[in-house]
Design a protein around this motif. Structure first.
Motif, PDB file in Angstrom:
ATOM      1  N   ARG A 109      53.086  29.406  38.200  1.00 15.69           N
ATOM      2  CA  ARG A 109      52.922  30.592  38.940  1.00 15.69           C
ATOM      3  C   ARG A 109      51.922  31.427  39.203  1.00 15.69           C
ATOM      4  NH1 ARG A 109      56.959  34.359  38.966  1.00 15.69           N
ATOM      5  NH2 ARG A 109      57.563  33.937  36.589  1.00 15.69           N
ATOM      6  N   ALA A 110      51.278  31.660  37.253  1.00 22.02           N
ATOM      7  CA  ALA A 110      50.355  32.901  37.555  1.00 22.02           C
ATOM      8  C   ALA A 110      49.353  32.587  38.090  1.00 22.02           C
ATOM      9  CB  ALA A 110      50.090  33.360  36.525  1.00 22.02           C
ATOM     10  N   ALA A 111      48.664  31.702  38.038  1.00 22.74           N
ATOM     11  CA  ALA A 111      47.400  30.838  39.428  1.00 22.74           C
ATOM     12  C   ALA A 111      47.217  31.911  40.322  1.00 22.74           C
ATOM     13  CB  ALA A 111      47.497  29.587  38.843  1.00 22.74           C
ATOM     14  N   THR A 112      48.935  31.203  41.133  1.00 27.38           N
ATOM     15  CA  THR A 112      49.214  31.404  42.506  1.00 27.38           C
ATOM     16  C   THR A 112      48.845  32.999  42.983  1.00 27.38           C
ATOM     17  OG1 THR A 112      50.397  28.876  42.439  1.00 27.38           O
ATOM     18  CG2 THR A 112      50.955  31.053  44.395  1.00 27.38           C
ATOM     19  N   LEU A 113      49.408  33.557  41.961  1.00 30.49           N
ATOM     20  CA  LEU A 113      49.647  34.803  41.999  1.00 30.49           C
ATOM     21  C   LEU A 113      47.807  35.556  41.758  1.00 30.49           C
ATOM     22  CD1 LEU A 113      52.786  36.451  40.593  1.00 30.49           C
ATOM     23  CD2 LEU A 113      52.012  36.078  42.768  1.00 30.49           C
ATOM     24  N   LEU A 114      47.060  34.967  41.469  1.00 29.86           N
ATOM     25  CA  LEU A 114      46.118  35.600  41.250  1.00 29.86           C
ATOM     26  C   LEU A 114      45.030  35.109  41.918  1.00 29.86           C
ATOM     27  CD1 LEU A 114      44.897  34.939  37.406  1.00 29.86           C
ATOM     28  CD2 LEU A 114      45.239  37.019  38.598  1.00 29.86           C
TER      29      LEU A 114
ATOM     30  N   LEU B 186      41.674  37.597  42.437  1.00 27.16           N
ATOM     31  CA  LEU B 186      40.911  37.316  41.574  1.00 27.16           C
ATOM     32  C   LEU B 186      41.816  35.649  40.845  1.00 27.16           C
ATOM     33  CD1 LEU B 186      42.994  40.289  40.261  1.00 27.16           C
ATOM     34  CD2 LEU B 186      39.966  39.990  40.769  1.00 27.16           C
ATOM     35  N   ALA B 187      41.553  34.546  41.571  1.00 26.66           N
ATOM     36  CA  ALA B 187      41.815  33.234  41.136  1.00 26.66           C
ATOM     37  C   ALA B 187      40.303  33.391  39.909  1.00 26.66           C
ATOM     38  CB  ALA B 187      41.228  32.453  41.968  1.00 26.66           C
ATOM     39  N   ALA B 188      39.592  33.602  40.111  1.00 25.94           N
ATOM     40  CA  ALA B 188      37.865  32.982  38.970  1.00 25.94           C
ATOM     41  C   ALA B 188      38.400  34.585  37.801  1.00 25.94           C
ATOM     42  CB  ALA B 188      36.828  32.958  39.968  1.00 25.94           C
ATOM     43  N   LYS B 189      39.334  35.058  37.657  1.00 26.26           N
ATOM     44  CA  LYS B 189      39.404  35.625  36.962  1.00 26.26           C
ATOM     45  C   LYS B 189      39.988  35.451  35.865  1.00 26.26           C
ATOM     46  CE  LYS B 189      36.139  38.694  38.314  1.00 26.26           C
ATOM     47  NZ  LYS B 189      34.587  38.813  37.355  1.00 26.26           N
ATOM     48  N   HIS B 190      40.949  34.505  35.278  1.00 26.97           N
ATOM     49  CA  HIS B 190      41.918  34.056  34.722  1.00 26.97           C
ATOM     50  C   HIS B 190      41.551  34.309  33.448  1.00 26.97           C
ATOM     51  CE1 HIS B 190      40.951  29.964  34.257  1.00 26.97           C
ATOM     52  NE2 HIS B 190      40.895  29.882  35.413  1.00 26.97           N
ATOM     53  N   ASP B 191      40.249  33.711  33.257  1.00 31.38           N
ATOM     54  CA  ASP B 191      40.509  34.045  31.576  1.00 31.38           C
ATOM     55  C   ASP B 191      39.074  35.183  30.843  1.00 31.38           C
ATOM     56  OD1 ASP B 191      41.090  31.359  30.915  1.00 31.38           O
ATOM     57  OD2 ASP B 191      39.139  30.376  31.302  1.00 31.38           O
ATOM     58  N   ALA B 192      38.978  36.742  31.388  1.00 26.19           N
ATOM     59  CA  ALA B 192      38.525  37.642  31.870  1.00 26.19           C
ATOM     60  C   ALA B 192      39.777  38.760  30.489  1.00 26.19           C
ATOM     61  CB  ALA B 192      38.197  38.187  32.930  1.00 26.19           C
ATOM     62  N   LEU B 193      38.802  39.190  30.388  1.00 24.35           N
ATOM     63  CA  LEU B 193      39.068  40.462  29.290  1.00 24.35           C
ATOM     64  C   LEU B 193      39.526  41.692  30.206  1.00 24.35           C
ATOM     65  CD1 LEU B 193      38.069  40.421  25.692  1.00 24.35           C
ATOM     66  CD2 LEU B 193      40.099  39.310  26.535  1.00 24.35           C
ATOM     67  N   PRO B 194      40.523  42.842  29.861  1.00 23.09           N
ATOM     68  CA  PRO B 194      41.217  43.715  30.762  1.00 23.09           C
ATOM     69  C   PRO B 194      39.437  44.816  31.311  1.00 23.09           C
ATOM     70  CG  PRO B 194      42.187  43.723  30.450  1.00 23.09           C
ATOM     71  CD  PRO B 194      41.795  42.229  29.611  1.00 23.09           C
ATOM     72  N   ARG B 195      38.234  44.726  29.964  1.00 15.55           N
ATOM     73  CA  ARG B 195      37.587  45.504  30.151  1.00 15.55           C
ATOM     74  C   ARG B 195      36.373  45.153  30.998  1.00 15.55           C
ATOM     75  NH1 ARG B 195      38.128  43.318  24.515  1.00 15.55           N
ATOM     76  NH2 ARG B 195      35.731  42.000  24.205  1.00 15.55           N
ATOM     77  N   ASN B 196      37.127  43.656  31.481  1.00 15.06           N
ATOM     78  CA  ASN B 196      35.231  43.062  31.598  1.00 15.06           C
ATOM     79  C   ASN B 196      35.697  42.921  33.362  1.00 15.06           C
ATOM     80  OD1 ASN B 196      33.624  42.777  29.779  1.00 15.06           O
ATOM     81  ND2 ASN B 196      35.023  40.506  29.530  1.00 15.06           N
ATOM     82  N   LEU B 197      36.710  43.772  33.673  1.00 14.11           N
ATOM     83  CA  LEU B 197      36.913  44.306  35.042  1.00 14.11           C
ATOM     84  C   LEU B 197      37.037  45.055  35.499  1.00 14.11           C
ATOM     85  CD1 LEU B 197      40.923  42.465  34.704  1.00 14.11           C
ATOM     86  CD2 LEU B 197      38.512  40.861  35.723  1.00 14.11           C
ATOM     87  N   SER B 198      36.203  45.032  36.840  1.00 12.94           N
ATOM     88  CA  SER B 198      37.025  47.835  37.351  1.00 12.94           C
ATOM     89  C   SER B 198      38.250  47.340  37.624  1.00 12.94           C
ATOM     90  CB  SER B 198      35.953  46.698  39.008  1.00 12.94           C
ATOM     91  OG  SER B 198      37.318  46.554  39.520  1.00 12.94           O
ATOM     92  N   GLY B 199      38.125  48.717  37.953  1.00 13.31           N
ATOM     93  CA  GLY B 199      39.741  49.019  37.788  1.00 13.31           C
ATOM     94  C   GLY B 199      40.144  48.368  39.474  1.00 13.31           C
ATOM     95  N   GLY B 200      39.771  48.447  40.172  1.00 16.71           N
ATOM     96  CA  GLY B 200      40.255  47.844  41.729  1.00 16.71           C
ATOM     97  C   GLY B 200      41.008  46.343  40.791  1.00 16.71           C
ATOM     98  N   GLN B 201      39.898  45.557  40.422  1.00 14.38           N
ATOM     99  CA  GLN B 201      40.422  44.423  39.295  1.00 14.38           C
ATOM    100  C   GLN B 201      42.024  44.473  38.921  1.00 14.38           C
ATOM    101  OE1 GLN B 201      37.180  43.254  38.123  1.00 14.38           O
ATOM    102  NE2 GLN B 201      36.437  41.501  39.849  1.00 14.38           N
TER     103      GLN B 201
END
Length: 248
Positions: free
Chosen positions: A122-127, A132-147
């Motif tokens: 379900r998480a993959a579908t929502l991402l 943000l399908a390509a960001k599932h392994d990213a940590l929050p600090r590596n994302l922009s505020g909008g992401q």
């Protein structure tokens, strides 16, 4: 779906909400706008029990919160209401040590008892839904505020709420990032999700909301369709606020 009757909220001697009545039906989108200090954020925090209040009642479906509702004694009631009514904060509130996927699957597996495989699916579908399908392994600090805010929206959707409260979800973002988040919210609105949105985005309030409420001084001073509020405001506070908003 959500009905608020005579809501009063005080901090000490200061009365922040002065007997507000408010209702939103299933599938409706209500926007709350108005000058700072009008009680907008406090109001929606009362709806799902994040803030206790001193007068009135909040009804979510068949569940009612009262001034006597206690966080410890009524823990199950509050848990039920918060499952029905999700909340998206201004500051994202993601777990910084967890990946995006882990942020989305933590609550469904621990609270709902969902299997890891089902939650991840379900998480993959929502991402994908929030871009943000390509960001599932990213940590929050590596994302922009909008992401990060889009991840926060997806995390809220993982609990399958019947409604979502948004507390100025784009206030910490620059215009480009804010537009990313607003597009996701507009998509949710077109799909029939019940939403109450405290917002500084006059475009969202005007073009997406079914009804617009203007809060000022602890009152809901004006409520109407977006066309009525923006094109023919009845209250002086509304006229002044919209005049200032057009200048910014």
């Amino acid at each position: 779906m959500i009905a608020v009757d005579g809501l009063v909220k005080r901090y000490g001697e200061a009365e922040i909400l002065k007997g507000i009545g408010f209702s939103v039906g299933k599938g409706e989108v209500d926007a709350i706008i108005g000058p700072s200090g009008g009680g907008k954020s406090t109001f929606i925090r009362c709806i799902n029990g994040l803030e206790r209040f001193q007068g009135g009642r909040v009804t979510v479906g068949e569940h009612t919160l009262l001034p006597t509702t206690d966080a410890r004694r009524d823990r199950e009631l509050l848990r039920t209401v918060r499952r029905k009514v999700g909340f998206v904060f201004q500051q994202f509130n993601l777990f910084p040590h967890l990946t995006v996927m882990q942020n989305l699957t933590e609550a469904p597996t621990l609270v709902l008892g969902e299997s890891q495989d089902a939650a991840r699916g379900r998480a993959a579908t929502l991402l994908e839904r929030v871009g943000l399908a390509a960001k599932h392994d990213a940590l929050p600090r590596n994302l922009s505020g909008g992401q990060q805010q889009r991840v926060a929206i997806a995390r809220t959707l993982m609990m399958q709420p019947e409604a979502i409260l948004f507390d100025e979800p784009t206030s910490a973002l620059d215009p480009v990032m804010a537009n990313e988040v607003l597009r996701v919210m507009e998509d949710l609105a077109t799909e029939g999700l019940t939403m109450i949105v405290v917002t500084h985005s006059m475009h969202f309030a005007r073009h997406v909301a079914d009804r617009v409420h203007v809060f000022a001084g602890g009152y809901d001073v004006e409520t109407g369709t977006a066309e009525q509020v923006f094109e023919a405001p009845r209250h002086e506070v509304t006229r002044a606020f919209l005049g200032e908003a057009r200048k910014s």
